[in-house]
Enzyme design. Structure first.
Site, PDB file in Angstrom:
ATOM      1  CD  GLU A 231      -2.765  -1.467   0.270  1.00  0.00           C
ATOM      2  OE1 GLU A 231      -3.148  -0.465  -0.369  1.00  0.00           O
ATOM      3  OE2 GLU A 231      -3.159  -2.611   0.021  1.00  0.00           O
TER       4      GLU A 231
ATOM      5  CB  CYS B  96      -1.601   7.202   1.067  1.00  0.00           C
ATOM      6  SG  CYS B  96      -3.062   6.517   1.839  1.00  0.00           S
TER       7      CYS B  96
HETATM    8  P1  NAD Z   1       8.654   5.169   4.325  1.00  0.00           P
HETATM    9  O1  NAD Z   1       8.573   4.227   3.176  1.00  0.00           O
HETATM   10  O2  NAD Z   1       9.871   5.975   4.482  1.00  0.00           O
HETATM   11  O3  NAD Z   1       8.465   4.384   5.719  1.00  0.00           O
HETATM   12  C1  NAD Z   1       7.354   3.528   5.923  1.00  0.00           C
HETATM   13  C2  NAD Z   1       7.797   2.386   6.826  1.00  0.00           C
HETATM   14  O4  NAD Z   1       8.833   1.670   6.166  1.00  0.00           O
HETATM   15  C3  NAD Z   1       8.390   2.858   8.158  1.00  0.00           C
HETATM   16  O5  NAD Z   1       8.040   1.958   9.163  1.00  0.00           O
HETATM   17  C4  NAD Z   1       9.892   2.799   7.902  1.00  0.00           C
HETATM   18  O6  NAD Z   1      10.638   2.613   9.069  1.00  0.00           O
HETATM   19  C5  NAD Z   1       9.985   1.590   6.988  1.00  0.00           C
HETATM   20  N1  NAD Z   1      11.172   1.574   6.122  1.00  0.00           N
HETATM   21  C6  NAD Z   1      11.853   2.626   5.606  1.00  0.00           C
HETATM   22  N2  NAD Z   1      12.896   2.198   4.879  1.00  0.00           N
HETATM   23  C7  NAD Z   1      12.879   0.841   4.924  1.00  0.00           C
HETATM   24  C8  NAD Z   1      13.699  -0.182   4.364  1.00  0.00           C
HETATM   25  N3  NAD Z   1      14.753   0.102   3.619  1.00  0.00           N
HETATM   26  N4  NAD Z   1      13.367  -1.472   4.595  1.00  0.00           N
HETATM   27  C9  NAD Z   1      12.282  -1.789   5.339  1.00  0.00           C
HETATM   28  N5  NAD Z   1      11.487  -0.861   5.925  1.00  0.00           N
HETATM   29  C10 NAD Z   1      11.767   0.441   5.702  1.00  0.00           C
HETATM   30  O7  NAD Z   1       7.345   6.093   4.238  1.00  0.00           O
HETATM   31  P2  NAD Z   1       6.995   7.355   5.154  1.00  0.00           P
HETATM   32  O8  NAD Z   1       7.606   8.548   4.543  1.00  0.00           O
HETATM   33  O9  NAD Z   1       7.220   7.051   6.562  1.00  0.00           O
HETATM   34  O10 NAD Z   1       5.411   7.405   4.956  1.00  0.00           O
HETATM   35  C11 NAD Z   1       4.795   8.120   3.960  1.00  0.00           C
HETATM   36  C12 NAD Z   1       4.504   7.272   2.736  1.00  0.00           C
HETATM   37  O11 NAD Z   1       3.582   6.231   3.064  1.00  0.00           O
HETATM   38  C13 NAD Z   1       3.841   8.089   1.646  1.00  0.00           C
HETATM   39  O12 NAD Z   1       4.359   7.705   0.396  1.00  0.00           O
HETATM   40  C14 NAD Z   1       2.371   7.695   1.773  1.00  0.00           C
HETATM   41  O13 NAD Z   1       1.621   7.920   0.608  1.00  0.00           O
HETATM   42  C15 NAD Z   1       2.513   6.238   2.112  1.00  0.00           C
HETATM   43  N6  NAD Z   1       1.281   5.708   2.742  1.00  0.00           N
HETATM   44  C16 NAD Z   1       0.489   4.867   1.986  1.00  0.00           C
HETATM   45  C17 NAD Z   1      -0.720   4.404   2.508  1.00  0.00           C
HETATM   46  C18 NAD Z   1      -1.615   3.494   1.686  1.00  0.00           C
HETATM   47  O14 NAD Z   1      -2.495   2.864   2.278  1.00  0.00           O
HETATM   48  N7  NAD Z   1      -1.451   3.428   0.372  1.00  0.00           N
HETATM   49  C19 NAD Z   1      -1.114   4.779   3.798  1.00  0.00           C
HETATM   50  C20 NAD Z   1      -0.274   5.609   4.542  1.00  0.00           C
HETATM   51  C21 NAD Z   1       0.918   6.075   3.993  1.00  0.00           C
END
Ligand code: NAD
Length: 518
Positions: free
Chosen positions: A251, A285
């Site tokens: 997602e 998102c």
């Molecule tokens: P992010 O991808 O940086 O982090 C999300 C999660 O992934 C965090 O728990 C983070 O610690 C982890 N993470 C980061 N790098 C990683 C790696 N290399 N390996 C494994 N895990 C890792 O995203 P963010 O900036 O924290 O959140 C915002 C993003 O999330 C936006 O793009 C938003 O649109 C998206 N989002 C999507 C939905 C949906 O349902 N489609 C809902 C909420 C947020």
């Protein structure tokens, strides 16, 4: 000093490596939580513990598993205000929205509690006599899940409530932005009666704990991955799962379009635009990215939009009348500022007076927060966006929207579909043909007609296509296909080997039933 890094099989693991703090983004002096990043050893232990708990939990009757989720709903209800206040304090969304975030978990529980009495399979007639066919939903196994912090209660509940109901055991790596809220979620779920080892948490940053957890897919310790976060990280996780022949639930981000047709109810469209663009400081998102206006209404619409945006109340998210509060953390504010520096081009026209960070000296008229110690950003509207601009196709995840214009409905749909993302979308129109064409031709997983791009209900599928996800869906009955695998059973009581197709006693048609001739 050591800090909590994991909750595994009812045990608290502490560590002094990779300590991180979650700070109240409305006042960075307020430390909400102090945690350590779980290392690979802890992640492995969490997965092994979940594996050990699998046999017992998956054999527990589904209605009994559901009763635990019923308890969870009741506990959340009893602690609703306290949990919502923690969400507001830790990630900065206004209290009204935080209560909604928590309510979504209650709604999700209530929906899936009754699914525990359904989880239907089928009884299917066989080609053979004395033989019956059946299907069963079987749990997938150990479910590892990584989540973002912008919906710290709703998003994990979308995963874990159906995953647990279906008999899976879980390891969760919550966002480093909201560890305290995640800890509270764990406490409530444990108090609801989830047995030890069935639900485990590894706290930590993405690069340390998230990456370590995902590596365990290659070691065969994880059967299913759920990831909510950025497209960039989701793609990497998808690659790892793909080489292990697994289909993760991804997602991801969005660049969501909202089209306003000339015949639209303009007042409703303005409210929908503002909510989609600036609610949660643009950090959903499903937030609005590209506002696509018919050229005949653009000038007036934009004037009214600016007038309304100028009077938005920004500030302390504890207040009931705040439209939006701080960004989730300093990191998100810096990334918003970097986007403004990187993505703006000469032909762009910023329609709002200020942009970037709200400070003490550069303030906002309707501001009630502490600009010196909080992470606040101005609402920003950028005009003159072209389909060739990078900002048109880049998720900015902050209070920033693009304005574009169109002449024909074909052009509007093409702009709405052209970013590569496909999460949410919206059209405001009274024209039935436009509405019909939009909902039919839009590539996004979700669309609204005369409503904003944001908003979800616990019983409607949620998810995106293209750069927004791999087609997986959360919520409603559809998510059951993420957390169960269909098993087909055929049961032969004839006492002999009966071969399908070959021994089937098909009845041949009579050769001549219509003997007419000229
Ligand atoms: P992010 O991808 O940086 O982090 C999300 C999660 O992934 C965090 O728990 C983070 O610690 C982890 N993470 C980061 N790098 C990683 C790696 N290399 N390996 C494994 N895990 C890792 O995203 P963010 O900036 O924290 O959140 C915002 C993003 O999330 C936006 O793009 C938003 O649109 C998206 N989002 C999507 C939905 C949906 O349902 N489609 C809902 C909420 C947020």
């Amino acid at each position: 000093m050591k800090a909590l890094s994991a909750l595994i099989g009812g045990r608290k693991i502490e560590s002094n490596e990779d300590i991180f703090e979650s700070l109240n983004p409305a006042d960075l002096r307020d430390v909400v939580g102090r945690y350590a990043s779980a290392n690979k050893k802890s992640c492995r232990e969490a997965c092994e513990t979940a594996r050990e708990a699998l046999a017992g939990w998956s054999a527990t009757p589904a209605p009994v598993r559901a009763s635990v989720l019923h308890n969870f709903a009741q506990l959340i209800e009893k602690n609703k205000v306290a949990l919502a206040q923690l969400v507001t304090r830790e990630m900065g969304k206004p209290i009204r929205e935080a209560l909604g975030d928590v309510q979504e978990a209650i709604d999700t529980c209530l929906f899936f509690v009754s699914e525990g009495r359904r989880l239907y399979g089928h009884t299917i007639p066989s080609e053979m006599p004395l033989k019956e066919l059946f299907t069963y939903r079987r749990p997938v196994g150990v479910f590892a899940c990584i989540t973002a912090g912008n919906f710290p209660v709703a998003v994990p509940s979308w995963y874990f409530i159906p995953a647990l109901l279906c008999g899976n055991t879980c390891v969760w790596k919550p966002s480093e932005d909201t560890p305290e809220t995640s800890h509270a979620f764990f406490k409530l779920l444990t108090a609801a009666g989830v047995p030890r080892g069935v639900f485990n948490v590894v706290f930590g940053t993405g690069t340390v704990t998230g990456a370590a957890l995902i590596d365990l897919v290659d070691e065969g310790l994880i059967d299913k991955v759920g990831f909510t976060g950025s497209t960039e990280v989701g793609r990497r996780i998808g690659e790892i799962c793909g080489r292990n022949l697994q289909t993760p639930c991804l997602e991801l981000g969005g660049k969501n379009p909202l089209v306003v047709a000339p015949d639209a109810n303009i007042e409703a469209a303005l409210h929908g635009t503002i909510w989609a663009a600036f609610g949660t400081a643009g950090q959903r998102c499903t937030s609005l990215g590209n506002l696509i206006l018919h050229e005949s209404i653009k000038k007036k619409f934009v004037e009214q939009l600016i007038e309304k945006v100028t009077s938005l109340k920004i500030g302390e998210p504890k207040s009931d009348d705040i439209f939006y509060g701080p960004m989730i953390s300093e990191k998100f504010l810096k990334s918003h500022e970097a986007n403004l520096a990187k993505l703006l081009e000469k032909h762009h026209n910023i329609l709002t007076i200020q942009n970037g960070r709200i400070t003490k000296s550069n303030g906002w008229r309707e501001f009630s927060g502490d600009a010196e110690h909080g992470c606040y950003a101005f609402p920003t509207i950028i005009d003159n966006i072209q389909a060739t601009d990078e900002i048109y196709r880049t998720e900015t995840f902050g209070p920033l929207i693009n304005v574009m214009t169109y002449e024909t409905i074909d052009e509007a749909i093409s702009l709405a579909n052209g970013t590569g993302y496909g999460l949410s979308s919206a059209i405001y129109t009274q024209n039935i043909e436009f509405a019909y064409r939009f909902k039919t031709e839009i590539k996004a997983g979700m669309t609204s007609i005369n409503n904003s791009t944001t908003g979800a209900e616990a019983h409607l599928p949620f998810g995106g296509n293209g750069k927004s996800g791999n087609g997986s869906r959360q919520s409603g009955i559809w998510v059951l296909d993420q957390f169960t695998r269909w098993q087909s059973v055929n049961w032969d009581v004839s006492g002999k080997l009966q071969l399908a197709q070959m021994d089937t006693g098909y009845i041949s048609p009579s050769e001549t039933i219509l003997p007419y001739q000229f």
